[in-house]
Motif scaffolding. Structure first.
Motif, PDB file in Angstrom:
ATOM      1  N   TYR A   1      38.868  35.178 -60.654  1.00 27.69           N
ATOM      2  CA  TYR A   1      38.277  33.233 -60.868  1.00 27.69           C
ATOM      3  C   TYR A   1      37.481  33.394 -60.562  1.00 27.69           C
ATOM      4  O   TYR A   1      36.833  33.307 -58.793  1.00 27.69           O
ATOM      5  CB  TYR A   1      39.806  32.871 -60.287  1.00 27.69           C
TER       6      TYR A   1
ATOM      7  N   TYR B   1      34.915  29.843 -60.985  1.00 28.50           N
ATOM      8  CA  TYR B   1      34.511  28.973 -61.181  1.00 28.50           C
ATOM      9  C   TYR B   1      32.946  28.381 -60.788  1.00 28.50           C
ATOM     10  O   TYR B   1      32.727  29.039 -60.372  1.00 28.50           O
ATOM     11  CB  TYR B   1      35.618  27.982 -60.654  1.00 28.50           C
TER      12      TYR B   1
ATOM     13  N   ASP C   1      35.006  35.620 -65.694  1.00 28.51           N
ATOM     14  CA  ASP C   1      36.546  35.262 -64.975  1.00 28.51           C
ATOM     15  C   ASP C   1      37.701  35.791 -66.141  1.00 28.51           C
ATOM     16  O   ASP C   1      37.278  36.052 -66.790  1.00 28.51           O
ATOM     17  CB  ASP C   1      36.381  33.518 -65.384  1.00 28.51           C
TER      18      ASP C   1
END
Length: 180
Positions: free
Chosen positions: A56, A58, A124
């Motif tokens: 993940y 970001y 991602d």
């Protein structure tokens, strides 16, 4: 997730062969008000909801990329932020990407780590057990300490930050109080 986070200390993380030993992480779960998954699934945090074993990634404050390892069953937004590595592989590439010589400063923070390993939003959702990632289990026991998380305002008092005791490569050495 709280079992996974301290077990990541001492594991080796590589991206296209560049990386090192994980020396600091922070845990975030879906019930945690500091977590991106706290308010539910969005376009930005979809990868955090699984499946486990994925990245993940970001953008933090529109400046730095940050890497989390998703570690819960699909549909549950639990992940571990990788805060710091001890650089071991591809030091010349990391130095060039960061514009620094000092190995202690190459990966001593989540944004620095992503810059050194060339991690971007393109990573991602990718599997951590397939190229470009390689995640190797740690060998042997490690002295893991816990402390409060840093860089957040909500639930900052939770002792969900884990690090290798005595590592000079952690992002912020303070705030560690007890063995994990």
């Amino acid at each position: 997730m709280h079992e996974v986070a301290p077990e990541l200390i001492g594991a080796t993380l590589l991206v296209d062969g560049v990386g090192g030993r994980i020396v600091e992480v922070e845990a975030y779960d879906q019930e945690d008000p500091a977590s991106h998954g706290y308010r539910g699934r969005t376009r930005r945090n979809t990868s955090m909801f699984g499946p486990p074993g994925r990245a993940y990634v970001y953008r933090s404050y529109g400046i730095h990329w940050c890497l989390n390892l998703v570690c819960e069953e699909e549909g549950v937004a639990n992940a571990v932020l990788v805060r710091a590595l001890e650089p071991e592989y591809g030091l010349d590439e990391m130095r060039a990407r960061r514009g620094l010589e000092n190995p202690r400063l190459l990966c001593s923070g989540p944004g620095k780590l992503c810059q050194a390993l060339a991690i971007t939003g393109e990573h991602d959702g990718l599997r951590l057990d397939q190229p470009p990632f390689e995640l190797r289990e740690r060998s042997g026991p490690h002295d893991v300490i816990a402390g409060t998380r840093v860089g957040i305002t909500r639930a900052a008092d939770l002792p969900w930050r884990y690090a290798e005791a005595g590592s000079r490569f952690v992002s912020r050495p303070g705030a560690f109080a007890r063995p994990a």
